[in-house]
Enzyme design. Structure first.
Site, short mmCIF file in Angstrom:
data_model
loop_
_atom_site.label_atom_id
_atom_site.label_comp_id
_atom_site.label_asym_id
_atom_site.label_seq_id
_atom_site.Cartn_x
_atom_site.Cartn_y
_atom_site.Cartn_z
CG HIS A 1 -2.18 -0.63 0.87
ND1 HIS A 1 -2.39 -2.14 1.22
CD2 HIS A 1 -3.51 -0.07 0.57
CE1 HIS A 1 -3.87 -2.39 0.84
NE2 HIS A 1 -4.33 -1.08 0.54
CE LYS B 1 -6.36 -10.56 11.89
NZ LYS B 1 -5.82 -10.15 13.14
#
Ligand code: SF4
Lengths: 185, 282
Positions: A38, A103
């Site tokens: 990222h 999550k």
């Protein structure tokens, strides 16, 4: 709570019908990226460079899989904790990304981006990594191979079981579920 | 006093190799039992589904094809060395590292160690983190803990004020675990270290996660606190995978030792539902 079968790439119509708590079986292509990937992708966006994939309509899976055994496309591949991608997700959502899989909680900025640009955060069961690994039919590294488990992979998945966690209407499954089950002992 | 005993570090390397592979693929029995008990007590349908997926995962993993979790952790080793042990055939820490490196390579386990700043992956999962304790006798006990980053990140040390006392400890642990929510892959095992000093509290907290799940502390006062904290955490409603239910933690384990009159160190180390650890005595 409804159950949907969806295939990527996802459209606004796919996203709008989803409500926090719905179950989704996702098939098609998803891209993997974690912290290091990222950072590089967002760096490339700032510099106007070409990205490893066009985020439009795509779903990014926050995962760093374990190595594949011979004859298998991938090893275990459960979700990693998503909050570390808080600074990056809104940028990619604005560019058309339709979903994240991970999550744990994400930020209010991510929730707002989901509403504003019609995107969805899907929760997967952390630690159920062998089961998820089996849903991956094909895997190919498409960028940053030097990052090892953090390289960007193009996965083909079949019926990957997910829960709609943040929908495009501002709902948050973690908050809803927690309220429903609090003080029941 | 026992007799001086030679222990080859080659045997230690082999033991670490086997423990690491075993931990990655096979859930400890006590954890599975605790999860089955939680399943029976659950009232949330979603929580039951999540636990069923966890059981399926345990089964798929033990068939040796996929590790329990893709994050196969850093290798944390608690080593108790009898003071009459003499290590031969090399340096003990090298041997432990060799065992870890080989296991993570041969077992198709993920290599997760990286440079803290550049984040470059070392590709060998080294170094292992070794906590050594010298004990009486001439045996070596090794506990291998494959510690994942998600649950480890939901851990902390806090220097409380002595006046915070028991109530402050309970409150801090409960608030912390509720704030952690779905992040550390509940249902968790919450390790708590009270007292000692700053770093001793942290080591106690991690060691506490390795106790047989749900076995109360020998100290009735601590056992009582464990139960109180557990009930409060499970009343949060967070549930398995954070999707709602009665099982947010499987157990709370506390270790305690004396501290300075001016301090009250508290450490919380969170272990996730795979809590992979295996041990052997040589
Ligand atoms: S916290 Fe545990 S179960 Fe969850 S991803 Fe990390 S190692 Fe796996």
């Amino acid at each position: 709570m409804a159950e949907y079968k969806l295939t990527t790439p996802l459209s606004d119509d796919d996203i709008i019908k989803l409500k926090a708590g719905d179950k989704v079986l996702l098939s098609g292509v998803v891209y993997t990226a974690r912290d290091a990937a990222h950072m590089r992708i967002v760096e490339s966006i700032k510099k106007g460079e070409e990205l490893p994939f066009d985020p439009k309509g795509q779903v990014i899976y926050y995962v760093g899989p374990s190595p594949a055994r011979p004859g298998k496309p991938i090893g275990s591949a459960g979700p990693t904790t998503s909050y570390r991608m808080n600074p990056f997700a809104p940028i990619l959502i604005e560019l058309g990304q339709k979903g994240m899989i991970g999550k744990g909680k994400m930020s209010d900025e991510v929730k707002e981006a989901c509403v504003k640009y019609k995107a969805c955060y899907f929760a997967s069961i952390g630690g159920a990594a062998a089961v998820v690994g089996k849903a991956v039919k094909k895997a190919e590294i498409i960028a940053y191979p030097e990052l090892g488990p953090e390289a960007v992979r193009r996965l083909e998945v079949e019926d990957m079981p997910l829960f709609v966690c943040y929908d495009a209407h501002g709902n948050d499954l973690y908050e809803i579920a927690k309220k429903e089950w609090a003080n029941k002992l | 006093m026992s007799e001086i005993r030679n222990v080859s570090v080659k045997d230690i390397e082999e033991a670490i190799y086997k423990l690491a592979l075993d931990a990655a693929y096979h859930i400890p029995e006590d954890i599975l039992e605790a999860e089955k008990k939680a399943y029976e007590n659950e009232k949330s349908e979603t929580a039951k589904k999540v636990l069923e997926t966890i059981f399926e995962n345990i089964q798929v993993s033990s068939e040796e094809e996929f590790p329990l979790c893709q994050d196969t952790g850093l290798g944390i080793i608690f080593m108790e060395v009898g003071q009459d042990v003499h290590f031969t055939d090399g340096y003990i820490i090298d041997a432990i590292n060799n065992g870890v490196e080989r296991a993570y390579k041969d077992g198709y386990l993920r290599k997760s160690s990286c440079h803290p700043l550049t984040r470059a992956n070392y590709g060998n999962n080294l170094p292992a983190i070794v906590h050594t304790f010298v004990v009486p006798g001439n045996k070596v006990k090794l506990i291998f803990d494959a510690k994942g980053g998600g649950s480890e990140s939901m851990s902390k040390v806090q220097m409380l004020k002595p006046a915070d006392g028991r109530a402050g400890i309970v409150q801090t642990v409960v608030d912390w675990m509720i704030q952690a929510g779905p992040n550390p892959c509940p249902p968790t095992i919450v390790g708590v270290g009270i007292g000692g000093d700053f770093e001793r509290a942290a080591v106690m907290a991690k060691h506490a996660t390795l106790r047989h799940v749900g076995q109360p502390s020998d100290d009735p006062e601590l056992a009582d606190m464990e139960q109180e904290i557990l009930t409060k955490i499970n009343n949060s409603g967070i549930g398995p995978a954070g999707l709602g239910g009665l099982t947010t933690a499987l157990a709370v384990h506390i270790e305690m030792q004396p501290c300075h009159i001016a301090t009250l160190p508290l450490a919380i180390n969170t272990a996730c539902h795979v809590n992979r650890h295996k041990e052997i005595e040589l």
